[in-house]
Design a protein around this motif. Structure first.
Motif, PDB file in Angstrom:
ATOM      1  N   GLN A 192      37.318  36.715  48.130  1.00  0.00           N
ATOM      2  CA  GLN A 192      36.028  37.280  47.725  1.00  0.00           C
ATOM      3  C   GLN A 192      36.122  38.794  47.550  1.00  0.00           C
ATOM      4  OE1 GLN A 192      33.363  35.839  50.752  1.00  0.00           O
ATOM      5  NE2 GLN A 192      33.231  33.790  49.855  1.00  0.00           N
ATOM      6  N   GLN A 227      38.167  39.551  44.375  1.00  0.00           N
ATOM      7  CA  GLN A 227      37.347  39.243  43.199  1.00  0.00           C
ATOM      8  C   GLN A 227      36.252  40.287  42.996  1.00  0.00           C
ATOM      9  OE1 GLN A 227      36.092  35.198  44.020  1.00  0.00           O
ATOM     10  NE2 GLN A 227      37.596  34.372  42.588  1.00  0.00           N
ATOM     11  N   ASP A 260      36.012  42.432  39.707  1.00  0.00           N
ATOM     12  CA  ASP A 260      34.786  42.292  38.918  1.00  0.00           C
ATOM     13  C   ASP A 260      34.152  43.660  38.668  1.00  0.00           C
ATOM     14  OD1 ASP A 260      32.780  40.900  37.537  1.00  0.00           O
ATOM     15  OD2 ASP A 260      31.541  40.738  39.341  1.00  0.00           O
ATOM     16  N   ILE A 265      37.650  40.779  35.383  1.00  0.00           N
ATOM     17  CA  ILE A 265      37.478  39.332  35.412  1.00  0.00           C
ATOM     18  C   ILE A 265      36.528  38.928  34.299  1.00  0.00           C
ATOM     19  CG2 ILE A 265      36.618  37.348  36.701  1.00  0.00           C
ATOM     20  CD1 ILE A 265      37.413  38.680  39.252  1.00  0.00           C
ATOM     21  N   ASP A 266      36.952  37.950  33.501  1.00  0.00           N
ATOM     22  CA  ASP A 266      36.098  37.389  32.458  1.00  0.00           C
ATOM     23  C   ASP A 266      35.532  36.094  33.005  1.00  0.00           C
ATOM     24  OD1 ASP A 266      34.825  36.469  30.242  1.00  0.00           O
ATOM     25  OD2 ASP A 266      36.639  36.192  29.031  1.00  0.00           O
ATOM     26  N   TRP A 267      34.317  36.147  33.553  1.00  0.00           N
ATOM     27  CA  TRP A 267      33.703  34.984  34.178  1.00  0.00           C
ATOM     28  C   TRP A 267      33.326  33.920  33.155  1.00  0.00           C
ATOM     29  CZ3 TRP A 267      34.476  34.607  39.156  1.00  0.00           C
ATOM     30  CH2 TRP A 267      34.590  35.763  39.923  1.00  0.00           C
ATOM     31  N   ASP A 268      33.293  34.281  31.875  1.00  0.00           N
ATOM     32  CA  ASP A 268      32.934  33.329  30.827  1.00  0.00           C
ATOM     33  C   ASP A 268      34.161  32.691  30.179  1.00  0.00           C
ATOM     34  OD1 ASP A 268      30.204  33.841  31.148  1.00  0.00           O
ATOM     35  OD2 ASP A 268      30.346  35.606  29.851  1.00  0.00           O
TER      36      ASP A 268
END
Length: 110
Positions: free
Chosen positions: A60, A63, A67, A72-75
């Motif tokens: 966590q 990340q 982020d 980070i590309d969460w999509d």
């Protein structure tokens, strides 16, 4: 509060690298290269950190930092997963054998 152990902790980075090496390579714990320290230390720390939630907290935190940096590309599509690549490779292999000039190959005697 005492942890019930004596002496100094082995360097956490060395242990984390040992756990990471085991996960990446699949090597048996007793075959862990010496550069990661005693295999028993790596095994016990991995077990302990898994049980007490340390790995989850580390993930966590990493990340959150990534982020915040926009790393980070969460999509991102799940199409690049190992399972997706495996399925695509299997499908293309099936298509290649089905369209072979003499049809799909079978075992002798069929």
């Amino acid at each position: 509060m005492s942890s019930g152990r004596c002496g100094r902790w082995r360097d956490h980075r060395q242990v984390i690298n040992g756990v990471s090496h085991r996960v990446r390579t699949g090597v048996r714990r007793r075959e862990l290269p010496e550069r990661f320290g005693p295999w028993k230390t790596v095994y016990k720390r991995h077990l302990q950190w898994s049980a007490d939630g340390t790995w989850e907290r580390l993930l966590q935190e990493v990340q959150a930092v990534a982020d915040a940096e926009g790393a980070i590309d969460w999509d991102a599509s799940g199409a690049s997963t190992s399972e997706g690549r495996t399925r695509k490779a299997a499908d293309s292999m099936y298509d290649a054998t089905a369209s072979a000039p003499d049809g799909p190959r079978t075992a002798q005697g069929d």
